[in-house]
Design a protein around this motif. Structure first.
Motif: not given
Length: 760
Positions: A102-108, A116-134
């Motif tokens: 569901s993502g590629f995460m910069g974690t601590h 965790d704290y101060g994290y960020v995640a990126l995820m490639p997608e197709l067609d439309e934006l999908k924001t929830s992990p599921e």
């Protein structure tokens, strides 16, 4: 050899084969295409290729290590991992059995039971934006992955026979990602700044092809005393390709309580690569951008990956092995990889945000010290394989003391009040004992003296229960009682029996620092107080046992931390000879230790038991240590996702195996002594940073020949089962002759107890 073991050495070939990967049969075709290059690379395999980053990431027959397949430098500030689930306290981002990403995460997150704290995640997608992990999950298999400390890639199924490939490499504070898309009018990269309920921020600068943001989340914030109003994990994501569209989500008042983030949209051709550089910071967005400028100045993924590969090889190749199986080599180098992750860097090119006074300072800093676990062997290992880091790590603890009032016991990144004792005292004493001088000795004394003499706020009005929220800094809980009674009573303080025993060890460490500084009165005081463990020995039962405030014995099961009376009876790391005397001599001691192991009371999956296999060295039966540590090593470790029996705990489980493979272990880490066990291989060498080499070589070593027949150190007979740190640093050669039956080697050695030594 699997394709993944050599993938990073033929990246250009991978690029030419991208179209194959994007087809339904791409994996098999690409494997056939690269067969000859793989065979060529195998002959040139280096230490990093021996690392199995999956070890500890899955549940199995041995256990679950709670690790993640991080792409990061040694001690890197931000770790990058594929995200198969939303992590939290007790849940890591990646679990080997999960079927989707569901993502590629910069974690601590440093350990499974920390947040965790101060994290960020990126995820490639197709067609439309999908924001929830599921909603954004994409299926994958492990055959689709390539995973190394310097490089990770995965080809994910994106529906309609399409695939998206993600690649990652990293630097201390930054990451470089590449997303290979199919032909599509709407290919997106989502950037998650904050999760639902977290007041994060995201911003898009389409003209600069940049997304920035932050979140102030600290999952462990409830466990410590400090409210950090300025704390934020900042990020800057820069894309090489211009946006076709972009936007933010969760930022409008009507979207309150939802996740927060942003996205960039692209039109992509078949096999087109969209590149992204991510800078992270705890100082500011500007510093995250500066970290990127300094660490990834060019759009050259291969250069960044090769530099990270070289960095890992320089560290890993300090250890060499002869006579190990392929699986054993992977256990060793995977263990070194895990041990070299922590404590993690927390400074950014000459400055650091302090999670102890909520401001920015000049200097170097580290965090993620799982000290209750790692003081036992992990930090001792770092003094050998990463000594260039020790001064900075100790100074960081002393800075925490200056800025927050105490050295922390588990900074993540601030006080968390997890576990007992003040074992930072051990780290300081060990560094002094081993001649590290790059920190302020007087400040170190002030810090350990406060640990030993100043009770925490509300000491007599709180129970100090494990993970009790919003308490003052715990330090040595129950110290008020210990100073008057000589022990901590179970009816007044939680985990009191364990604390009494562990505080005794810490007092011994404080005494060693006093001795080094010429503080003779203080040395005698703390050395005497380190004998408080004797107050909990019940001679009627032969076990350690908690006491109540009226002096009566508590229930035998009362007052322990992650253990029992069986476990903690052997916890006297600094005075095993004194424990032998309490038990009535060697025969009684050995009989009880035999009973301990025969009754399956030795729980190697948790740290208090880690030195117990080496205890026969003290009592005239070193051959039992030799057999026992071999038995533990074989039973508790494997080159499998479930190959660590218990949480790796920031490298401690791994450090035990590495020391045991070498043939020795720091039962009392602050002493500078290592007790000799039974080396696992024909030869192991350590290339020291002073230019010398320390080696352990054996004759007739095998799975059956576990017993030492004779030992020489630099050609001279060694008759005691003890190796000194100074011997190792001098570049010594330790040679052993092994055999299938016990011998009398070192059986006559009789160490002196603290009580006996003080009478001399």
């Amino acid at each position: 050899m699997r394709l993944s073991a050599a993938a990073s050495d033929f990246m250009c070939l991978q690029q030419r084969a991208t179209l194959l990967f994007l087809s339904p049969f791409g994996g098999a075709l690409l494997a056939a295409l690269v067969l000859l290059p793989v065979l060529h690379v195998r002959a040139q395999k280096t230490a990093i290729d021996e690392v199995n980053v999956y070890v500890g990431t899955g549940k199995g027959a041995i256990g679950y290590g709670g690790t993640m397949p991080f792409v990061t430098p040694p001690f890197g500030m931000t770790d990058w991992t594929p995200q198969t689930r939303q992590n939290k306290i007790s849940v890591t981002s990646y679990e080997y059995s999960d079927p989707a990403i569901s993502g590629f995460m910069g974690t601590h997150q440093p350990a499974i039971w920390m947040g965790d704290y101060g994290y960020v995640a990126l995820m490639p997608e197709l067609d439309e934006l999908k924001t929830s992990p599921e909603a954004r999950k994409l299926p994958f298999t492990h055959a689709d992955e390539i995973a190394h400390p310097d490089y990770y890639s995965v080809s994910m199924q994106a529906g309609k026979s399409r695939r998206i490939r993600t690649e990652m490499t990293a630097t201390d504070h930054c990451a470089y990602l590449r997303f290979t898309f199919p032909a599509n009018e709407s290919s997106l990269v989502m950037v998650e700044a904050a999760r639902p309920g977290v007041p994060g921020f995201a911003h898009v600068d389409a003209a600069a092809n940049e997304i920035t943001g932050y979140n102030p989340d600290r999952m462990d914030a409830h466990l410590g005393p400090l409210k950090l109003s300025h704390f934020k994990g900042y990020f800057v994501v820069q894309f090489r390709k211009a946006f076709q569209g972009s936007g933010t989500y969760g930022m409008e008042p009507a979207q309150a309580g939802s996740a927060i983030g942003a996205y960039a949209k692209f039109k992509t051709a078949e096999g087109e690569i969209v590149e992204a550089r991510v800078g992270t910071s705890f100082i500011s967005i500007e510093q995250a951008r500066e970290n990127l400028k300094l660490e990834i100045p060019d759009w050259d993924f291969k250069a960044v990956q090769l530099k990270l590969r070289q960095t890992w090889n320089e560290k890993l190749e300090r250890v060499s092995i002869e006579g190990a199986t392929e699986d054993q080599r992977k256990i060793i180098y995977s263990g070194l990889y895990h041990a070299l992750l922590y404590p993690r860097l927390f400074s950014e090119h000459g400055h650091y945000y302090s999670a102890f006074d909520d401001t920015v300072h000049a200097g170097e800093s580290y965090t993620a010290y799982s000290i209750w676990d790692t003081f036992r062997a992990e930090h001792s290992l770092l003094t050998l394989i990463a000594p260039e880091r020790i001064d900075g790590m100790i100074q960081a603890l002393l800075q925490d003391y200056k800025e927050g009032g105490w050295m922390p016991k588990w900074p993540n990144p601030s006080y968390t009040n997890i576990m007992i004792g003040t074992h930072a005292d051990s780290l300081v004493a060990e560094a002094v004992q081993k001649h590290f001088h790059g920190f302020d000795y007087q400040l170190a004394w002030d810090a350990v003296y406060k640990d030993a003499m100043t009770p925490p706020d509300g000491d007599t009005t709180r129970r100090w229960a494990d993970r009790e929220p919003h308490t003052p800094y715990e330090a040595r809980a129950g110290l008020t009682y210990l100073k008057t009674l000589g022990y901590i009573p179970t009816d007044k303080t939680a985990e009191a029996a364990s604390s009494t025993l562990e505080d005794s060890y810490d007092d011994w460490c404080v005494a060693q620092l006093a001795k080094a500084l010429g503080k003779n009165k203080e040395y005698e005081y703390f050395l005497h107080r380190s004998l408080n463990y004797q107050n909990l020995f019940n001679k009627a039962t032969g076990f350690m046992q908690g006491k109540r405030s009226d002096g009566s014995w508590a229930n035998p099961d009362e007052g322990w931390t992650e253990g029992t009376t069986w476990v903690y009876t052997w916890a006297v790391m600094h005075d095993i000879p004194g424990l032998i005397d309490l038990m009535g001599g060697r025969d009684n001691y050995n009989a009880r230790l035999d009973e301990h192991f025969a009754g399956n009371h030795n729980v190697h999956s948790n740290e208090p038991s880690h030195h117990y296999g080496y205890l026969y060295d003290y009592s005239g039966q070193p051959w039992k240590t030799q057999a026992k540590v071999r038995e533990i090593a074989a039973a508790e470790y494997a080159n499998l996702p479930g190959g660590i029996d218990g949480d790796d705990d920031c490298g401690q489980m791994s450090a035990w195996y590495i020391f045991t493979a070498f043939g020795f272990y720091p039962v009392n880490p602050a002493s500078g002594d290592y007790m000799i066990g039974s080396p696992l291989f024909r030869r192991m060498s350590l290339r020291l940073t002073n230019g010398k080499t320390f080696s352990v070589s054996t004759e007739n070593n095998s799975a059956k020949n576990v017993y030492i027949q004779s030992v020489t150190l630099n050609g001279k007979p060694l008759t005691t089962p003890v190796l000194r740190f100074d011997d190792i640093e001098a570049g010594a050669s330790l040679k052993m002759v092994m055999g299938p039956a016990p011998s009398r080697w070192a059986a006559d050695w009789k160490p002196v107890s603290i009580s006996d030594a003080s009478k001399r």
